[in-house]
Design an enzyme around this catalytic site. Sequence first.
Site, PDB file in Angstrom:
ATOM      1  CB  ALA A  14      -1.041  -0.066   1.207  1.00 47.67           C
ATOM      2  CB  VAL A  15       3.559   2.357   2.201  1.00 44.41           C
ATOM      3  CG1 VAL A  15       4.573   3.505   2.158  1.00 44.41           C
ATOM      4  CG2 VAL A  15       2.635   2.620   3.579  1.00 44.41           C
ATOM      5  NE  ARG A  40       3.590 -12.767  -0.553  1.00 48.14           N
ATOM      6  CZ  ARG A  40       4.461 -12.588   0.549  1.00 48.14           C
ATOM      7  NH1 ARG A  40       5.153 -13.978   1.110  1.00 48.14           N
ATOM      8  NH2 ARG A  40       4.870 -11.678   1.180  1.00 48.14           N
ATOM      9  CB  SER A  41       5.744  -9.463  -5.780  1.00 51.86           C
ATOM     10  OG  SER A  41       4.426  -9.273  -4.898  1.00 51.86           O
ATOM     11  NE  ARG A 100       8.476   4.550  12.495  1.00 53.23           N
ATOM     12  CZ  ARG A 100       7.248   4.146  12.763  1.00 53.23           C
ATOM     13  NH1 ARG A 100       6.799   3.710  13.591  1.00 53.23           N
ATOM     14  NH2 ARG A 100       6.881   3.815  11.395  1.00 53.23           N
ATOM     15  CB  CYS A 129       0.732   6.980   9.991  1.00 52.56           C
ATOM     16  SG  CYS A 129       0.023   5.446  10.813  1.00 52.56           S
ATOM     17  CD  GLN A 156      -4.118   4.958  14.655  1.00 51.45           C
ATOM     18  OE1 GLN A 156      -3.751   5.253  15.726  1.00 51.45           O
ATOM     19  NE2 GLN A 156      -3.363   3.964  13.904  1.00 51.45           N
ATOM     20  N   GLY A 160      -3.045   1.825   7.682  1.00 48.56           N
ATOM     21  CA  GLY A 160      -2.065   1.586   8.353  1.00 48.56           C
ATOM     22  C   GLY A 160      -1.579   0.080   8.510  1.00 48.56           C
ATOM     23  CG  HIS A 243      -4.389   7.443  10.705  1.00 47.50           C
ATOM     24  ND1 HIS A 243      -4.951   6.286  10.081  1.00 47.50           N
ATOM     25  CD2 HIS A 243      -2.989   6.967  11.121  1.00 47.50           C
ATOM     26  CE1 HIS A 243      -4.341   5.447  10.223  1.00 47.50           C
ATOM     27  NE2 HIS A 243      -3.177   5.653  10.613  1.00 47.50           N
ATOM     28  CD  GLN A 318      -1.242   4.861   7.094  1.00 50.10           C
ATOM     29  OE1 GLN A 318      -1.683   4.058   5.852  1.00 50.10           O
ATOM     30  NE2 GLN A 318      -0.085   4.298   7.499  1.00 50.10           N
TER      31      GLN A 318
END
Length: 334
Positions: A14-15, A40-41, A100, A129, A156, A160, A243, A318
Amino acid sequence: MKAKKLAIVGATGAVGQEMLKVLEKRNFPYDELVLLASARSAGKKINFRGQEYTVQELKEDSFKGIDLALFSAGGSITKKFAPVAVESGTIVVDNSSAYRMDPEVPLVVPEINPQDAKKHKGILANPNCSTIIMLMAVYPIHKLYGIKRIVVSTYQAASGAGAAAMQELEDQAKAMLAGDQPPTEAFPFPLAFNVFSHNSSLYPDNGFNQEEVKMVKESHKILGTESIRISPTCIRVGTFRAHAESIHMELDREGDLDEVRKALSGFPGVQLKDDTEKNHFPMPLEVSGQDDVFVGRIRWDLGDEGHKNLQLFCVGDQLLKGAALNAVQIAEIL
Ligand code: A2P
């Protein structure tokens, strides 16, 4: 000048998909692009900027000659492959939580602490996010008055938790409207027509979940101070990709609503959506697909003696400011 080679790790997610759109929209400069995902891809074709790319399986030798890699394939993939990438001379901008809180790794919201990006040693982290979206609304006010305390509740979206979670929300809605049992794999409970406490695990000692603790710790790191007390409640709601957050701030000194509005509307990446006459405020449906964080419901706490307790409501996409856009903005600083 040497050609710049760019890789997206998690390009099918998705991101990752939003990263491609953001790179195109912002005309991000690169000469070569490599799209990486799981076995898989491998072999899957993705059309981008009029060219067909074949997705390659992420392997240890995928980073040879790559200058910059945008990672969004989850924390365990980052832990395994980011050090390998750095070893090959690649700069990594990572969207997972893996690094992070590492003191050696800058955690950056480009509108707030761009100076930290320059201190990187190969890896830079994109914040959580909910943290990014909250800080975009809070930081202009913190700069103006100083903030003692924040109480925040999030609403949210499914995004996410990735592309599979977004698909699950759609499938659940269809199943429930048809009177069928909703599928629940990505989330522990049906998210369609529902609201539940964030699905990250709870710390038994204090009752907060991982998402909430991320919001506290990451905000302190980005703002460079632990002096602000932050108390979040993170909730999942049945929306797809934006979000929302309800935020209460206790200020260091008395404020003024016109000044607050001016500070917010003048801050890059923030827009006011505060139409009290029409009762029209930021909404996930309207903010989805937009780069900016939208802020409204700006008001003083009813029990406030003097103007020191400010409330507002904000919504941010998000997948964009909460993830792909912020990551590409970090890459732009570099
Ligand atoms: P794939 O589509 O091949 O599974 P999302 O956050 O939307 O779930 O996306 C996760 C991204 O991370 C996808 O691009 C996914 O690729 C990728 N990914 C997941 N597991 C791996 C892995 N073992 N190696 C490389 N990429 C992975």
